[in-house]
Design a protein around this motif. Sequence first.
Motif, short mmCIF file in Angstrom:
data_model
loop_
_atom_site.label_atom_id
_atom_site.label_comp_id
_atom_site.label_asym_id
_atom_site.label_seq_id
_atom_site.Cartn_x
_atom_site.Cartn_y
_atom_site.Cartn_z
N ALA A 54 40.12 42.30 35.72
CA ALA A 54 40.45 42.48 37.13
C ALA A 54 39.34 43.26 37.84
O ALA A 54 38.67 44.10 37.23
CB ALA A 54 41.78 43.22 37.27
N GLY A 55 39.15 42.99 39.12
CA GLY A 55 38.16 43.70 39.91
C GLY A 55 38.75 44.92 40.59
O GLY A 55 39.92 45.28 40.38
N HIS A 61 38.07 40.09 43.79
CA HIS A 61 37.23 39.59 42.70
C HIS A 61 37.97 39.61 41.36
O HIS A 61 38.69 40.57 41.05
CB HIS A 61 35.96 40.43 42.57
N THR A 62 37.79 38.54 40.61
CA THR A 62 38.26 38.45 39.23
C THR A 62 37.06 38.09 38.37
O THR A 62 36.19 37.32 38.81
CB THR A 62 39.36 37.40 39.09
N PHE A 63 37.02 38.58 37.15
CA PHE A 63 35.84 38.40 36.31
C PHE A 63 36.19 37.70 35.01
O PHE A 63 37.20 38.03 34.36
CB PHE A 63 35.19 39.75 36.02
N LYS A 141 35.83 34.84 43.37
CA LYS A 141 36.56 35.32 44.54
C LYS A 141 37.74 34.39 44.81
O LYS A 141 37.63 33.17 44.67
CB LYS A 141 35.64 35.38 45.75
N ASN A 142 38.89 34.97 45.19
CA ASN A 142 40.12 34.20 45.47
C ASN A 142 40.52 33.36 44.27
O ASN A 142 40.80 32.16 44.38
CB ASN A 142 39.93 33.31 46.71
N ASP A 143 40.56 33.99 43.10
CA ASP A 143 40.83 33.25 41.87
C ASP A 143 42.21 32.61 41.88
O ASP A 143 42.42 31.57 41.24
CB ASP A 143 40.70 34.20 40.67
N ARG A 148 40.40 27.92 47.76
CA ARG A 148 39.41 28.88 48.27
C ARG A 148 38.63 29.57 47.16
O ARG A 148 37.81 30.43 47.42
CB ARG A 148 40.11 29.94 49.13
N ARG A 149 38.87 29.20 45.92
CA ARG A 149 38.20 29.85 44.79
C ARG A 149 36.70 29.55 44.83
O ARG A 149 36.28 28.42 45.07
CB ARG A 149 38.79 29.35 43.49
N GLU A 150 35.87 30.58 44.57
CA GLU A 150 34.42 30.38 44.57
C GLU A 150 33.73 31.37 43.64
O GLU A 150 34.21 32.48 43.43
CB GLU A 150 33.85 30.50 45.98
N LEU A 151 32.59 30.95 43.10
CA LEU A 151 31.76 31.80 42.26
C LEU A 151 30.84 32.62 43.17
O LEU A 151 30.06 32.05 43.93
CB LEU A 151 30.94 30.95 41.29
N VAL A 152 30.92 33.94 43.09
CA VAL A 152 30.11 34.79 43.97
C VAL A 152 29.10 35.65 43.21
O VAL A 152 28.25 36.30 43.83
CB VAL A 152 31.01 35.71 44.83
#
Length: 377
Positions: A54-55, A61-63, A141-143, A148-152
Motif C-alpha cells: 500500500a502507498g 498509489h499501490t505498489f 495509480k487508481n488500482d 482509470r488504472r495507470e502505471l505512474v
Amino acid sequence: MTLITTRMIVKRLAGLAVTVTLALPVAAAALQEMGDKDLDAVVGQALIVSDKLAGVSGSGHTFYRMMLDAELGLNANIDRLQLGCGGYNEAVVGNACDLDFDYVQLLGRTATGGQSGAPGSAGPADSMFKLTRPYFEFAIKNDGDPTRRELVGLKIGSQFVDGYFAIGRYISPNASATDSCTSATEGAGALACHMGLNRLSGYIGAQMSGNAYGCFALFGGCSLNPNLAAQDRIASFNQFVQLWGTRMNRIQTELSATSNSDVTLGLELTVTANVNESLRFMHGFQLDPNSARYAADDFFLSFQREAVRYPTFNKSSTHSNAANPGWWMNVPEAQLEGLTTYNVQSDGSALFLALSLEDVDLGQRHPDNCLGSLSFC
C-alpha cells in the motif's frame, strides 16, 4: 510397500492385442492430511517473490514488487551515464539531464589502498558491488478502478546494497590538456581539474566528515602559508546533511564544526561553515548495509511521471522521501569521509568563527578500478 499391477494395451497389430504388465510401488497406507503444525515445519524457498504494497494514505498509489531472492555482484566501469535528458524537467533546468555522471565505477568497499572512505587499487578483480534481493517495483495509480488504472512509476532497488559508487576523474594542475586547470585547492582553476557528477536528481543523506586547514586571526584577517602542509588545522566537522532536488549541480548547506583549540587561544569554539560546492568535487560514496539509516530507507533508482513516495523494503509504516518526476536516485546515507580543505581563512572574534567553503577541493579522488593494461580510469 506393496505392488499394484496395471495392464496396458500399447499396440494393436492385425487384430492382435499386445499387452504389457507394469509393477509399480505404492504406499500401503493412504495419504494423510497435514495439520497447521506440520505445515509450519516445512520450509520452502522461491527464486522469484512477488508482493503487493500500500502507498501513503491519500496518494492513490499501490505498489507491485517482483523480487529475486538472490545476491548479485558486479564490478563495472561506465564511461558516461545519462538518464532523463530534455523532456519534462526542462522547465526546471534546461539543456540538462536528470542524472548525468562521467566515469561511473561500481566496486566493493573492501578494496584497500585509497583515501579514507574509498577503495583503492587492490580490489578491482575481487571486490564486488553487491545487491542483496534486487527487485522491480511498479507504482500503480487508481488500482481499484479498471477504467482509470495507470502505471505512474518504476523503481529498481534491493534490500541491501554493499559497495562503493565512484564517479569522475581528477587531473592535476598543469597536467591537463587545457589551461583552465590551474589550482590544486580552490576556485574555478580547481574545479576545472575535476569531472564526474554533472547533474543529480534525487535525495542524498550525506555524512560529511573532515578537516579545514588555513589560518585564524582573533581580529581582522590573517596571512595564509603558501605551503599547504604547514597550514594550521582550523576546524573539524562531522555532520549529516540532506540534499534533495531535481537536476542539482551544487551542495549548498551549513555545517556545524568544532575549532581546533590549539589555534583558537585554547578555546574549543563552535564553527559555522558555509558550504557552496560544485558536485564535481565529489568522487564517490560508500554504501554500507550496516548503517542504521538503511533500516528506514532504501538505495534505489526510479522513474516516475509524478511525485511518488515508494515504500521501504522492510514494509514498515515509513516510506522513502518523495521522488520527483523524471529519473531519481535515492541514497539514504553517503559516507563522505576524509574530506580535506586548505586555504581557509577565518574571520570574526573568539565568540564567533565563520568559515567559507566555496568551490574548494574536498580531497576526494576516484579509486583505481582498472585491470592490467586497461586505461579506463
